[in-house]
Write an enzyme that holds these catalytic residues in place. Structure first.
Site, PDB file in Angstrom:
ATOM      1  N   ASP A 232       0.880  -1.228  -0.009  1.00 27.54           N
ATOM      2  CA  ASP A 232      -0.107   0.035   0.116  1.00 27.54           C
ATOM      3  C   ASP A 232       0.783   1.291  -0.008  1.00 27.54           C
ATOM      4  O   ASP A 232       1.906   1.389   0.447  1.00 27.54           O
ATOM      5  CB  ASP A 232      -0.540   0.074   1.116  1.00 27.54           C
ATOM      6  CG  ASP A 232      -1.874   1.079   1.478  1.00 27.54           C
ATOM      7  OD1 ASP A 232      -2.757   1.261   0.484  1.00 27.54           O
ATOM      8  OD2 ASP A 232      -1.743   2.042   2.314  1.00 27.54           O
TER       9      ASP A 232
ATOM     10  N   GLU B  55       0.974  -0.449  -5.248  1.00 21.44           N
ATOM     11  CA  GLU B  55      -0.005   0.536  -5.472  1.00 21.44           C
ATOM     12  C   GLU B  55       0.908   1.798  -5.446  1.00 21.44           C
ATOM     13  O   GLU B  55       1.123   2.461  -4.473  1.00 21.44           O
ATOM     14  CB  GLU B  55      -1.091   0.592  -4.331  1.00 21.44           C
ATOM     15  CG  GLU B  55      -2.049   1.486  -4.618  1.00 21.44           C
ATOM     16  CD  GLU B  55      -2.335   2.473  -3.220  1.00 21.44           C
ATOM     17  OE1 GLU B  55      -3.486   3.157  -3.438  1.00 21.44           O
ATOM     18  OE2 GLU B  55      -1.866   2.361  -2.249  1.00 21.44           O
TER      19      GLU B  55
END
Length: 737
Positions: free
Chosen positions: A418, A471
């Site tokens: 993330d 990401e």
């Protein structure tokens, strides 16, 4: 029979030690407590605040010697010729006033961690850190108990506290292993399931709030915050065949279609059983995802986190599955069931930042240990969280070990990392003067770059077949390139640009789409710069953004038609697929983590139609090799019609050797008759899927199952197809024969 022992003199120096132990200041409890030689005799000292009296039970002579109570729970006994270095040579019988405890003496045990462990910890290269630090049920010198170890190099004193100490930090102060800054203690006869924390006197002498174990493998259910001693591993895996073959299932030429799930809100509400959430998800989610044709389930972070509203993206227990959903063994069983069904599992993992909760990592030993000390480096303004100091070898080791924990211990197939962009840039979300340049004066976070390369290389080395996904929302070069080639080493990267561009296009009324035609074509300009996943993730259906369905313009029928056409475009476009739960049933409302999905919507034929479409798209995507085998190779894609702005039509060819698939999208509500498209081969082009089919809720305009080519040149080809393009629809054709 208990006998009185010889009275032991208490010198002034020992009184000073007793004062320090009782005050919780003593930094070397093993230097005072336990068995020690005084002349030719052994003296045993015990600190047991609130104990009534204590008896020493010799194993060799079966002699029982009563301790002398010095003061305030400090006891001493002359044990005569009791041998040292043999923790099982005696036991303590402690009368707590109504309860009697019989146990070996924790302070009779020598150092626990080996020199190699300490060296690797200090060097930041321990590949099994979670087996070394944390709490572990184990046997030491034939005595069963629990070993605790925690890194807190600047602390003045660290104690284990729990129900077994009445949360009194004086009971079990730990031994400091100076070379690595690690504190350790073995508590005999303690068992799995005990709650515990660490009581720490910080570097400045202040008593800190009780701290959870950074390497705890189990926790109690939030909002409670204690760590839990985990049971020894006894789970039997049945996924050997999957583990051996998973590398091929996740390779760049394999079909990958990901179903992104928040474990806490997928299940329908009502009638919950006593089974864990993981057990119920295994019963319902696993067969559902398999039937829908997805190849992977991606879970929003399931690492322990204090605030449920963060959806797991602010974790503190990065080695522990959240207790909200069950025990660690329940989670392992869920993974095993996914693999048995042929489904891979991806976990969202957060090495970018952590919350400031006082029981967590913040100022762990009274200093900025895990975080940067300067808020210009160590505080994240977007999320009010702290940033890991990945330039510190022990912190980098801690996070790499966390990655390995999920992939090795739990057989997870992939980690989706993330907020990578926030890690790569020192000025991320900061104004001028609010950030510190790197050593070269630049904005790149060189420590984070080194960490990501190290993490990816270590996972690749130690976990064959496992992959990592970034990401990353910027144009950082080489995210999926190998570290040895200057890249970051990820296997895949989310294509955030494609997602933003295409959703922006779909949001426009069809009459205006001709002015934004490039939003649908621009993704192919850079489609081969990285290995991409096309994400329609949870981030697109929260915070007032509305659901995917409600992003679509027009009346209700047109909204569904737009969404179906968009899915057809996405599933035929180069790039692996990711869809957040609820998208497959065209949920009308945006996602609410405190509620379940709108499963009753499937009573409506339009919602059922979208679900059936996604199922069919997934199965077709896996069946037709041109749709996935050459995603990273420009030879596998060719625009046929990319410039028809006036009609908002897009057509492209996907190729795999002699196999050809033609995808055509019409993003206006106007049917197009006799729309001619040149194709490279003559023959019958079978209509494999039409998002306007009546079974999906469409108007059933189509091509009668397919079309033969005609010898009419078009688009640089000698033959062409005369097609009917349904309104707001994508049609997929395959060359037969």
């Amino acid at each position: 029979m208990t006998s009185a022992s010889t009275s032991v003199p208490i010198p002034d120096a020992l009184h000073r030690d007793i004062d320090a132990l009782l005050a919780g200041w003593h930094a070397d409890p093993f230097g005072v407590l336990g068995p020690h030689r005084e002349g030719d005799r052994t003296v045993v000292r015990v600190l047991a605040p609130n104990a009534r009296h204590i008896v020493l039970l010799r194993a060799d002579t079966r002699e029982e010697l009563e301790f002398q109570h010095v003061r305030e729970g400090f006891f001493v006994v002359d044990a005569g010729d009791l041998p040292l270095g043999q923790p099982d040579a005696y036991r303590l019988r402690i009368d707590w006033g109504g309860a009697v405890q019989e146990t070996e003496d924790a302070y009779a045990f020598g150092p626990l961690l080996g020199d190699l462990d300490l060296y690797l910890i200090s060097e930041g290269r321990h590949e099994s850190l979670a087996d070394c630090l944390g709490s572990h049920v184990t046997t030491v010198q034939d005595v069963e108990g629990v070993r605790f170890a925690v890194w807190a190099p600047n602390a003045r004193r660290v104690s284990v506290v729990g129900d077994f100490t009445s949360w009194d930090g004086r009971r079990y102060p730990m031994r400091l292993r100076h070379s690595a800054g690690v504190w350790e203690v073995f508590i005999p006869r303690l068992q799995a399931g005990e709650r515990y924390k660490y009581e720490i006197v910080g570097a400045n002498g202040n008593l800190l709030p009780l701290k959870a174990d950074p390497l705890a493998r189990q926790t109690e259910v939030p909002p409670a915050t204690a760590s839990v001693v985990p049971a020894p591993d006894d789970f039997t895996w049945t996924d050997d065949a999957w583990m051996a073959a998973r590398g091929a299932r996740q390779a760049p030429d394999a079909p990958i279609s990901v179903y992104e799930v928040h474990a806490g809100s997928w299940l329908p509400r009502g009638g919950e059983s006593e089974d864990s959430v993981w057990e119920r998800l295994g019963d319902r989610l696993v067969p559902y995802a398999k039937d829908m044709g997805f190849t992977h389930i991606e879970l929003l972070p399931i690492m322990e986190h204090p605030f449920g509203g963060s959806w797991g993206y602010q974790p503190l227990g990065v080695f522990a599955p959240t207790a909200r959903y069950g025990k660690p063994a329940d989670f392992a069983r869920f993974i095993d069931r996914c693999h048995a069904a042929g489904l891979g599992v991806i976990l969202d993992w957060v090495p970018a930042h952590f919350p400031t909760d006082t029981h967590g990592l913040a100022q762990f030993d009274g200093t900025a240990l895990y975080e940067y000390s300067d808020p210009r480096e160590g505080f994240h303004p977007d999320w009010n969280t702290l940033i890991y100091n990945l330039g510190r070898t022990e912190v980098r080791n801690f996070m790499v070990a966390s990655a390995l924990e999920w992939v090795r211990r739990y057989h997870v197939d992939a980690l989706r990392v993330d907020a990578v962009a926030s890690m790569l840039y020192r000025d991320y979300s900061r104004k001028a003067g609010e950030w510190i340049p790197n050593r070269y004066g630049g904005r790149e976070n060189l420590e984070a770059v080194d960490f990501l390369r190290d993490m990816n290389a270590t996972v690749a080395k130690l976990c064959p077949g496992a992959i990592t996904v970034a990401e990353e929302s910027t144009a950082w070069p080489g995210v999926t390139a190998r570290p040895e080639d200057g890249g970051l080493g990820f296997t895949y990267k989310w294509n955030m640009g494609w997602m933003h561009d295409t959703l922006r296009y779909m949001h426009h009324e069809p009459v205006y789409r001709s002015y934004h035609h490039h939003d649908m074509t621009f993704g192919m300009v850079y489609a081969y710069s990285e290995r991409f996943i096309l994400p329609l993730s949870h981030d697109e259906v929260v915070h007032g953004k509305g659901s995917l369905l409600n992003k679509m313009p027009g009346d209700r029928w047109q909204q569904f038609a737009n969404l179906r056409a968009y899915y057809g475009f996405m599933w035929t476009h180069p790039g692996r697929k990711l869809l957040f739960m609820g998208g497959e049933i065209a949920q009308s409302s945006e996602w609410n983590h405190d509620a379940s999905l709108d499963w009753p919507a499937l009573d409506d034929g339009l919602h059922r139609g979208v679900q059936q479409l996604v199922r069919d798209l997934n199965h077709l995507y896996s069946e037709l090799t041109p749709l996935h085998r050459h995603d990273g190779d420009p030879s596998g894609f060719e625009w046929v019609v990319g410039d028809d702005r006036g009609n908002s039509v897009f057509a492209y060819m996907r190729k795999d050797g002699d196999r050809h698939v033609l995808a055509v999208s019409n993003f206006t509500p106007v049917p197009r008759q006799d729309y001619r498209i040149g194709v490279p081969r003559p023959g019958w082009w079978r209509e494999r899927l039409n998002t306007d089919a009546g079974g999906y809720g469409g108007s059933n305009v189509g091509n009668g199952g397919g079309r033969h080519t005609e010898e009419i040149a078009s688009h640089g080809q000698a033959q062409s197809l005369s097609l009917t393009l349904p309104p707001l629809a994508t049609v997929i054709f395959e060359l037969q024969g």
